[in-house]
Design an enzyme around this catalytic site. Sequence first.
Site, short mmCIF file in Angstrom:
data_model
loop_
_atom_site.label_atom_id
_atom_site.label_comp_id
_atom_site.label_asym_id
_atom_site.label_seq_id
_atom_site.Cartn_x
_atom_site.Cartn_y
_atom_site.Cartn_z
N ASN A 208 118.05 130.10 61.71
CA ASN A 208 118.36 128.68 61.56
C ASN A 208 118.39 128.31 60.08
OD1 ASN A 208 115.61 128.06 60.73
ND2 ASN A 208 115.04 128.26 62.88
N ASP A 277 113.31 129.46 69.24
CA ASP A 277 112.76 129.24 70.58
C ASP A 277 113.19 130.32 71.57
OD1 ASP A 277 111.54 126.85 69.79
OD2 ASP A 277 113.38 125.71 70.13
N LYS A 287 126.81 148.20 67.44
CA LYS A 287 127.47 146.96 67.04
C LYS A 287 128.33 146.42 68.19
CE LYS A 287 130.73 145.07 63.67
NZ LYS A 287 131.60 145.37 62.51
N PHE A 321 104.81 120.19 62.83
CA PHE A 321 106.02 119.59 62.25
C PHE A 321 107.05 119.42 63.35
CE2 PHE A 321 104.06 120.54 58.32
CZ PHE A 321 104.75 119.87 57.31
#
Length: 396
Positions: A208, A277, A287, A321
């Site tokens: 992220n 998450d 790959k 947070f």
Amino acid sequence: MLDGKNVLVGVTGGIAAYKVADVVSKLKKLNANVKVIMTKAATEFVAPLTFQTLSQNFVYVDMFSEPKTWEVEHISLAQSSDIVLIAPATANIIGKVANGIADDMLTTVIMATNAKVVFAPAMNTNMYLNPIVVENINKLKNLNYEFINPSEGRLACGDYGTGKMAEPIDIVKYIESRLVKDDLKGKKIIVTAGPTMEPLDPVRYMTNFSSGKMGYSLAEEARNRGAEVVLVTGPTNLNIPSGIKAIRVNTTMEMLNAVEEEFDDCHVLIKSAAPLDYRPLVVSKSKIKKDEDTLELKFVKNPDIAMYFGKKKAEKILVGFAAETDNIIEHAKGKLKRKNFDFIVVNDVSREGAGFKTDTNIASIIDKSGDIMEYPLMSKKELANVILDKVAKLLN
């Protein structure tokens, strides 16, 4: 900020003396009162006028020159200083102080002061590793003098190795850490920071936008306030602050395990990281090829680190947070209750200046009683101290 703090800088005869001008400038920008003593050798590298201009104070060189005040100058300087920085610290000055020699203004002041004395060595690698210099440094360390270790790199003499004086910003941060309040002294604080990443195949991963800047600011400021800090960090481009134990992790499970290892004897856990998450149900061993127009992947839920430790925190302080984009207060209150936080810091990451990767934040803090404190745009360092002020109150 260093308002009201008196920093005495001793500049000795090394080429790194030119970098100390930047140190003095940065200390002044933090509102410190800076005075400078130069050895005669130092004046061969940088003119006293440079330091006089930057410090806005007289520069002291000759112990027997006409006094600037009615006071006995070397005693006055020794008594008025909150901290004494020797930079660059040559083998000569280290040897003199280690052996009790006081034959000029600087060494006399060092002998006369009760303030903390910090050396920032700078010299040729062979000199730095010379057994005599090593013995002198160890002797001073045993006498509670402090050292900011030099770095490795290309030296002014052309050699490559250890002996470069620490960078001005690192020296200033060290001095700042020794002068701010120590209300967290004796407390162990774990800070999680940054993103986690989950591999998809040998060349791809999910992550992220978290930069880790908030967590790193918290770790650094907690250290500055006397805490023993453990920073559990996901992948970032940030440098680990000195004086902090850092544990680098990649996945959410690795982050949980790292916190678990340190949790039993900690006093505070600050969960500022942004762990993923979910993770792929299966990580491809080869790959993934773009054979089809669409790609379907199945994911499984990662453990909720905050909730896991919220269930076992007992008397420990747990700070959470929440980075939200809508209904931020409602979502934050839900997390506060579910995860057993003592308080939660929430920000709307869609607002300018409050999102990931910025150096600033706009936050609200919600405590267990439901009270909400809203804070304007501020630096992450400033917000870190707001958070740590609340932590200190809860600990006390």
